[in-house]
Design a protein around this motif. Structure first.
Motif, PDB file in Angstrom:
ATOM      1  N   PRO A   1       0.749  -1.075  -0.180  1.00  0.00           N
ATOM      2  CA  PRO A   1      -0.172   0.039   0.048  1.00  0.00           C
ATOM      3  C   PRO A   1       0.904   1.144   0.080  1.00  0.00           C
ATOM      4  O   PRO A   1       2.057   1.064  -0.028  1.00  0.00           O
ATOM      5  N   PRO A   2       0.271   2.577   0.017  1.00  0.00           N
ATOM      6  CA  PRO A   2       1.167   3.742   0.065  1.00  0.00           C
ATOM      7  C   PRO A   2       2.146   3.867   0.989  1.00  0.00           C
ATOM      8  O   PRO A   2       1.797   3.341   2.151  1.00  0.00           O
ATOM      9  N   HIS A   3       3.225   4.311   0.740  1.00  0.00           N
ATOM     10  CA  HIS A   3       4.657   4.252   1.657  1.00  0.00           C
ATOM     11  C   HIS A   3       5.002   2.803   1.966  1.00  0.00           C
ATOM     12  O   HIS A   3       5.578   3.049   3.042  1.00  0.00           O
ATOM     13  N   ARG A   4       4.817   1.922   1.123  1.00  0.00           N
ATOM     14  CA  ARG A   4       5.538   0.651   1.600  1.00  0.00           C
ATOM     15  C   ARG A   4       6.255   0.534   0.281  1.00  0.00           C
ATOM     16  O   ARG A   4       6.106   0.980  -0.489  1.00  0.00           O
ATOM     17  N   ALA A   5       7.163  -0.673   0.164  1.00  0.00           N
ATOM     18  CA  ALA A   5       7.627  -1.034  -0.810  1.00  0.00           C
ATOM     19  C   ALA A   5       8.049  -2.612  -1.037  1.00  0.00           C
ATOM     20  O   ALA A   5       7.662  -3.340   0.007  1.00  0.00           O
ATOM     21  N   VAL A   6       8.172  -2.868  -2.097  1.00  0.00           N
ATOM     22  CA  VAL A   6       8.427  -4.380  -2.156  1.00  0.00           C
ATOM     23  C   VAL A   6       9.772  -4.800  -2.686  1.00  0.00           C
ATOM     24  O   VAL A   6      10.190  -3.930  -3.645  1.00  0.00           O
ATOM     25  N   TRP A   7      10.364  -5.541  -1.881  1.00  0.00           N
ATOM     26  CA  TRP A   7      11.971  -5.916  -2.332  1.00  0.00           C
ATOM     27  C   TRP A   7      11.958  -7.135  -3.201  1.00  0.00           C
ATOM     28  O   TRP A   7      11.313  -8.104  -2.866  1.00  0.00           O
ATOM     29  N   VAL A   8      12.617  -7.228  -4.434  1.00  0.00           N
ATOM     30  CA  VAL A   8      12.630  -8.290  -5.265  1.00  0.00           C
ATOM     31  C   VAL A   8      14.028  -8.528  -5.661  1.00  0.00           C
ATOM     32  O   VAL A   8      14.706  -7.545  -6.290  1.00  0.00           O
ATOM     33  N   PRO A   9      14.693  -9.461  -5.098  1.00  0.00           N
ATOM     34  CA  PRO A   9      16.253  -9.946  -5.275  1.00  0.00           C
ATOM     35  C   PRO A   9      16.328 -10.168  -6.802  1.00  0.00           C
ATOM     36  O   PRO A   9      15.267 -10.658  -7.661  1.00  0.00           O
ATOM     37  N   ALA A  10      17.322  -9.877  -7.177  1.00  0.00           N
ATOM     38  CA  ALA A  10      17.887 -10.078  -8.573  1.00  0.00           C
ATOM     39  C   ALA A  10      17.666 -11.649  -9.120  1.00  0.00           C
ATOM     40  O   ALA A  10      17.631 -12.618  -8.126  1.00  0.00           O
ATOM     41  N   GLY A  11      17.384 -11.814 -10.178  1.00  0.00           N
ATOM     42  CA  GLY A  11      16.959 -13.242 -10.634  1.00  0.00           C
ATOM     43  C   GLY A  11      15.702 -13.750 -10.493  1.00  0.00           C
ATOM     44  O   GLY A  11      15.466 -14.839 -11.099  1.00  0.00           O
ATOM     45  N   ILE A  12      14.753 -13.143  -9.781  1.00  0.00           N
ATOM     46  CA  ILE A  12      13.273 -13.665  -9.498  1.00  0.00           C
ATOM     47  C   ILE A  12      12.475 -13.025 -10.323  1.00  0.00           C
ATOM     48  O   ILE A  12      12.219 -11.880 -10.692  1.00  0.00           O
ATOM     49  N   ALA A  13      11.656 -14.184 -11.394  1.00  0.00           N
ATOM     50  CA  ALA A  13      10.794 -13.941 -12.208  1.00  0.00           C
ATOM     51  C   ALA A  13       9.600 -13.267 -11.573  1.00  0.00           C
ATOM     52  O   ALA A  13       8.907 -14.022 -10.522  1.00  0.00           O
ATOM     53  N   HIS A  14       9.024 -12.209 -12.001  1.00  0.00           N
ATOM     54  CA  HIS A  14       7.810 -11.484 -11.202  1.00  0.00           C
ATOM     55  C   HIS A  14       6.903 -10.975 -12.199  1.00  0.00           C
ATOM     56  O   HIS A  14       7.233 -10.499 -13.114  1.00  0.00           O
ATOM     57  N   ARG A  15       5.639 -10.560 -11.978  1.00  0.00           N
ATOM     58  CA  ARG A  15       4.905  -9.559 -12.315  1.00  0.00           C
ATOM     59  C   ARG A  15       4.423  -8.554 -11.595  1.00  0.00           C
ATOM     60  O   ARG A  15       4.532  -8.587 -10.219  1.00  0.00           O
ATOM     61  N   GLU A  16       4.110  -7.279 -12.141  1.00  0.00           N
ATOM     62  CA  GLU A  16       3.580  -6.142 -11.257  1.00  0.00           C
ATOM     63  C   GLU A  16       2.161  -5.712 -11.693  1.00  0.00           C
ATOM     64  O   GLU A  16       1.875  -5.909 -13.014  1.00  0.00           O
TER      65      GLU A  16
END
Length: 259
Positions: free
Chosen positions: A62-77
């Protein structure tokens, strides 16, 4: 529909560039294709709600949060409505102390200002002493943050459990019992219970409530009112929804909407 302020990120980290940035504003619902980077990625939602999806789970910021995605991980936004997202891409050489798995992180004021600063300058080059120090401070700030487990929806891998998941994601207000859902997916209720517990770490009833509350968070972030949200995600009363939301996230739906 979206508007980006910076050009696309290079696929591979390059030379002395330790941090790159991208700012995106979504004006309508958005779903990316599969993304995969050699950079570690911090996706900060300054407005609206961002969902990052991998085969292992969904992380909702939600607002003022972040998602950390390490390198190499397949993902969708994905976003359900308008959202403003500022992403930092960090070279792996400076990320040894950072999480090795996806995580939702609170963004305190200092880190927020650092993200906004880098979004304006586009890159941080380690060959420049001032920019090098700024990159190191950002990494130090991220390393101090505790992941928010309540904003993660773990996903099972078994095909039968995934059929149940898909059905409930499409219709979060569905109130059918697990025995009915399992039978439709070709499993016994005991098998379904075992799969959710072993593959998500959560009993099915807890998993379904987490799904409903995260969908509610997204809908509130898109501007839906509390009463409509409560009924759309399957609660029979607004008071029950408010109580469950506060228990899970520490604030009422109304307080969340005003934040």
């Amino acid at each position: 529909m979206s508007r980006t302020r910076q050009s696309p990120i290079s696929l591979e980290p390059d030379g002395t560039i330790w941090v790159r940035s991208m700012a995106v504003r979504f004006t309508t619902p958005y779903a990316s294709g599969e993304l995969k980077h050699d950079w570690n990625k911090l996706c900060y939602a300054s407005a609206g709600v961002l969902r990052v999806v991998t085969p292992d789970g969904a992380w909702v910021a939600p607002p003022h949060r972040a998602v950390w995605v390490p390198a190499g991980i397949a993902h969708r936004e994905e976003t359900r409505g308008g959202a403003s997202v500022r992403s930092l891409y960090l070279a792996s050489a400076i990320c040894d102390a950072l999480p090795s798995e996806c995580a939702v992180l609170n963004v305190p004021p200092l880190l927020r200002e650092l993200i906004l600063e880098v979004a304006e300058t586009s890159v941080l080059d380690a060959a420049q002493p001032t920019q090098r120090r700024l990159a190191e401070i950002i990494v130090d700030r991220i390393a101090l943050l505790e992941p928010k487990a309540s904003q993660v929806l773990p996903m099972p891998r078994d095909r039968r459990a995934l059929l149940i998941v898909q059905h409930l994601q499409n219709e979060p207000s569905n109130g059918e019992s697990l025995s009915i859902l399992a039978r439709r997916a070709g499993a016994s209720v005991r098998t379904a219970q075992r799969l959710f517990l072993s593959e998500t770490g959560m009993p099915f009833a807890q998993w379904r409530q987490r799904l409903r509350l995260l969908v509610a968070m997204e809908r509130l972030g898109a501007g839906l009112n509390v009463t409509q949200t409560a009924f759309e995600v399957g609660y029979s009363s607004v008071s029950a929804f408010v109580s469950a939301f506060r228990c899970e996230f520490g604030v009422t739906p109304g307080q969340y909407s005003e934040s």
